[in-house]
Every structure is written in C-alpha cells, then in structure tokens.
Design an enzyme around this catalytic site. Sequence first.
Site, PDB file in Angstrom:
ATOM      1  N   HIS A 193       3.442   0.593  -1.554  1.00 45.19           N
ATOM      2  CA  HIS A 193       2.797   0.216  -0.403  1.00 45.19           C
ATOM      3  C   HIS A 193       3.932   1.393   1.007  1.00 45.19           C
ATOM      4  CE1 HIS A 193       6.820  -1.809  -1.171  1.00 45.19           C
ATOM      5  NE2 HIS A 193       7.416  -0.948  -0.307  1.00 45.19           N
ATOM      6  N   SER A 246      12.601   1.118  -1.334  1.00 42.78           N
ATOM      7  CA  SER A 246      11.081   0.590  -1.869  1.00 42.78           C
ATOM      8  C   SER A 246      11.002   2.528  -2.676  1.00 42.78           C
ATOM      9  CB  SER A 246      10.106   0.159  -0.984  1.00 42.78           C
ATOM     10  OG  SER A 246      10.468  -0.574  -0.930  1.00 42.78           O
ATOM     11  N   ASP A 297       1.681  -1.853  -6.905  1.00 39.47           N
ATOM     12  CA  ASP A 297       2.463  -1.597  -5.910  1.00 39.47           C
ATOM     13  C   ASP A 297       3.228  -0.418  -6.963  1.00 39.47           C
ATOM     14  OD1 ASP A 297       3.973  -1.309  -3.492  1.00 39.47           O
ATOM     15  OD2 ASP A 297       5.157  -2.355  -3.650  1.00 39.47           O
TER      16      ASP A 297
END
Length: 355
Positions: free
Chosen positions: A109, A213, A139
């Site tokens: 993402h 992230s 992911d």
Amino acid sequence: MKKTGTKAVCLLLSGAIGIGGFGLFPEAQADASAAKNVTQASVAAASVKTVPQIIKQVSPSVVGIIGEVSLEDMEDWDSEGGSGEEGYNLTHGSGVIIRSNGWIVTNAHVVDGMQNIQVVTSEGKSYKVREVYSDPLSDVALIRINVTGLKAAQFVSSDKTALVGEQVIAIGTPVSLSLRNSATVGIISGLNRATDARYRLIQTDASINPGNSGGPLVNMRGEILGINSMKYAAVDIDNTGFTIPAGTVQYIVDQLFDQGEVIRAGLGLELEESFSATVGLPSDDPLTVMEVLSDRARKAGVKEGDVLYSVAGHRITALVDLNELMKAYRPGQAVRVLMQSGGDIVERRIVLTSE
C-alpha cells in the site's frame, strides 16, 4: 476498515506530505545439560544489545520512500495530504534493505498507485526506483534502486523466536520525510493476531504512525521480526499496531523474486467461518462451503453446504488459519480434507488450484 465491536479503524500506515549427552551417566548428563543451558543463556544474554546499539546497527538498512499519488487515490490514504504539481500530492512510507544490490522490501500500500518513486537512505542520498513488484493481498512489495554496497538487514530465522512481552523497536518515517529513521520502543503485545489481514500478524505497542508503513520491527538482537503495516486508530485507542511477520514476508519475497508475482494455492472453495470466529471468540466451529469454485474440488465430491473440519490433518476454524496453512503448498499439489457431507463425515482428496 472497521473492527467489529470496538469502533476502531484499522489503518494502513502510509504517510503523506502536504519490515548431548555423549554417553555420560544420568548425573553427569544432568550436570552437562545444566551447564549447556547456562552457556546458551549466557550467549543469548550477550547477544542482547542496548536500544542505542540496535538503532545504530539497523538504521542504515531502513529507508524512506516518497512519490506522487493522484488526488483521487489520496482519498484512500489515511493521512493528510499536501500540495503538488499537476494535481498530485506527495506521499511517503518506509522500507528495509534486504539485499546490498538495491532490493528493498516495503508495504504494497506504500507503492501501489505511487509515481516517480524515490528512495532516501539514512545518510540522505536519494535514488530513483527502477522496479516495483507488489502483492496487495499480503501488503508486501519489492522495489529496486540502481545502487550497490548497501547494508542489508538481518531477519529472524524463525517467527517462533518472538515472545509476548519482549522489547522491540520500530524504525521508520512517521508523519514527514524529514523525520526519517525515527525510532520508538515498546514490547510485543501479542502474536498470531487475526485482524483484517490475510495472514496472522504481530501486535506491538511501539508507537507507529502514518509513514511507518514498510519499516521494520526489530528485536534486541538487531534482527527484523517483521514489517510494520497498520494500526487501530480511534478515540481512546493508543499504541495498537500490527506487523507482518518475517516468515510471511519471506514467503512473499521469494515468489516475487522467482516469478514476479505470488501464486497461491487454494482449495477452490468459497468458505464461511462461524460467527464466533468472525468476532474473535474462541471457537472449534468448522468452516462452511458456500460455493464450489473449481472443477477439481467439484470432482472430489465437495458440494455447497458441506462443512470443512481439517486440511492435511490440521484443524481449521478460521479463514486466516487456512491461508497460513496454504503457504506450505503450491497449485497442483493434493491435500486430504475431512468434511461433513449429507450428515456423514468423509475424507476427500482435493487437488489445489491457484488463487
């Protein structure tokens, strides 16, 4: 994504700017065993370092990732945006160097929908991303920059080494690219967490924020336990973040290296878990077949309404359990399944299909 019953939103954490006895007698064996345990404990203790030592060791392997995303795509990002040229906003995340020749692992993402991607190293050098391979279901993504001599991070050899309560460090690029290689300290709050992810995750209370992230969660030996991915965010909810374990990262990365995509094995069935499993209650309830999707499963005699108890001898009570088990298989392999069909308990042999 809403978390049932908590009024919490599980956020993907990208950011925007405006990862022997030797034949001894029993007594001697006991003494030797005790001495061995003391030695192993001493070695383990000696391998544990201080927080500053760990950060100094791992930080050179952690990078910032920045690029452009359209205003339309920006609506799906979980952080504030900033102005950019031609209707684009800058967004950023983190990554971990896994090979010295420019290969970096991050979250899917982070890079999906991102254009003109740049990697910024801990020492402040910027490189254009040349290749991107992404697997949104896990992911996990791989990117490559054209540079050699990078410091690759060391991942744990087994996810089973992680312990609830052990101290960990999250390193990444929270909020702004100017804050790259920020470090926060916490513990492992839980293991094998079933959230909205396809696979089980590590839970930590180490503070992770938008932009973290793709960054690593690190143990006190300087090993990467996994890649930070998301957190719960709501009023009165603090420090509940989630990390993709190193074993899952390795499973995905190996396939991306080998074939440029992840080819998953599956039973060829649409399955539904029980209400108890859905809301996180302890449950021994089996899965129900809602639809038979593959000819192979249909030829094996599986029908809608059948109930699935186990696969290859492993009891299955949640979809995430099945997803974890399927990591060990490839399409074309066959597995034995225990099911209830028409009131009878039957064993069937299903040839796995690709998902």
